[in-house]
Design a protein around this motif. Structure first.
Motif, PDB file in Angstrom:
ATOM      1  N   TYR A   1       0.796  -1.226   0.000  1.00 16.10           N
ATOM      2  CA  TYR A   1       0.000   0.000   0.000  1.00 16.10           C
ATOM      3  C   TYR A   1       0.833   1.281   0.000  1.00 16.10           C
ATOM      4  O   TYR A   1       0.386   2.304  -0.508  1.00 16.10           O
ATOM      5  N   ALA A   2       2.017   1.250   0.572  1.00  8.19           N
ATOM      6  CA  ALA A   2       2.782   2.485   0.758  1.00  8.19           C
ATOM      7  C   ALA A   2       4.048   2.564  -0.087  1.00  8.19           C
ATOM      8  O   ALA A   2       4.863   3.448   0.125  1.00  8.19           O
ATOM      9  N   SER A   3       4.213   1.682  -1.041  1.00  8.03           N
ATOM     10  CA  SER A   3       5.452   1.701  -1.821  1.00  8.03           C
ATOM     11  C   SER A   3       5.705   3.030  -2.530  1.00  8.03           C
ATOM     12  O   SER A   3       6.851   3.479  -2.564  1.00  8.03           O
ATOM     13  N   PRO A   4       4.692   3.734  -3.089  1.00  8.96           N
ATOM     14  CA  PRO A   4       4.992   5.047  -3.675  1.00  8.96           C
ATOM     15  C   PRO A   4       5.507   6.049  -2.640  1.00  8.96           C
ATOM     16  O   PRO A   4       6.366   6.873  -2.948  1.00  8.96           O
ATOM     17  N   THR A   5       5.021   5.957  -1.428  1.00 11.25           N
ATOM     18  CA  THR A   5       5.478   6.857  -0.371  1.00 11.25           C
ATOM     19  C   THR A   5       6.868   6.451   0.113  1.00 11.25           C
ATOM     20  O   THR A   5       7.722   7.302   0.354  1.00 11.25           O
ATOM     21  N   LEU A   6       7.105   5.156   0.229  1.00  9.71           N
ATOM     22  CA  LEU A   6       8.413   4.683   0.685  1.00  9.71           C
ATOM     23  C   LEU A   6       9.517   5.016  -0.315  1.00  9.71           C
ATOM     24  O   LEU A   6      10.666   5.209   0.074  1.00  9.71           O
TER      25      LEU A   6
ATOM     26  N   LYS B   1       9.383   7.701  -2.126  1.00  9.30           N
ATOM     27  CA  LYS B   1       9.300   9.162  -2.214  1.00  9.30           C
ATOM     28  C   LYS B   1       8.698   9.656  -3.527  1.00  9.30           C
ATOM     29  O   LYS B   1       8.997  10.741  -3.994  1.00  9.30           O
ATOM     30  N   LEU B   2       7.813   8.850  -4.131  1.00 14.01           N
ATOM     31  CA  LEU B   2       7.058   9.289  -5.298  1.00 14.01           C
ATOM     32  C   LEU B   2       5.786  10.023  -4.874  1.00 14.01           C
ATOM     33  O   LEU B   2       5.245  10.806  -5.646  1.00 14.01           O
ATOM     34  N   LYS B   3       5.312   9.710  -3.683  1.00 11.76           N
ATOM     35  CA  LYS B   3       4.151  10.387  -3.099  1.00 11.76           C
ATOM     36  C   LYS B   3       4.564  10.956  -1.748  1.00 11.76           C
ATOM     37  O   LYS B   3       5.454  10.436  -1.099  1.00 11.76           O
TER      38      LYS B   3
END
Length: 68
Positions: free
Chosen positions: A15-20, A22-24
């Motif tokens: 669920y958080a790969s874009p945040t991890l 740093k894309l989101k």
């Protein structure tokens, strides 16, 4: 590491790969079936805070939402 850390880690990556990566800037996802959720949050905060990534539990009517 908590016993259910594998499941927590799997969902965190899913669920958080874009945040991890740093894309989101942030993400939020629902997670309500782990017994030792607080222990998982503490463990992963210790690892991720060094990289300026923070996890927070938001509880809403017996549901836990993870804010990354």
């Amino acid at each position: 590491m908590p016993l259910s850390a594998y499941e927590f880690e799997r969902r965190l990556i899913f669920y958080a790969s874009p945040t991890l990566t740093k894309l989101k800037v942030a993400c939020i996802y629902n997670l309500n079936d782990l017994d030792d959720l607080e222990e998982c949050i503490q463990y992963y905060n210790e690892l991720l805070n060094k990289k300026d990534i923070y996890l927070k539990v938001l509880k809403i009517k017996e549901r836990s939402m993870i804010y990354v």
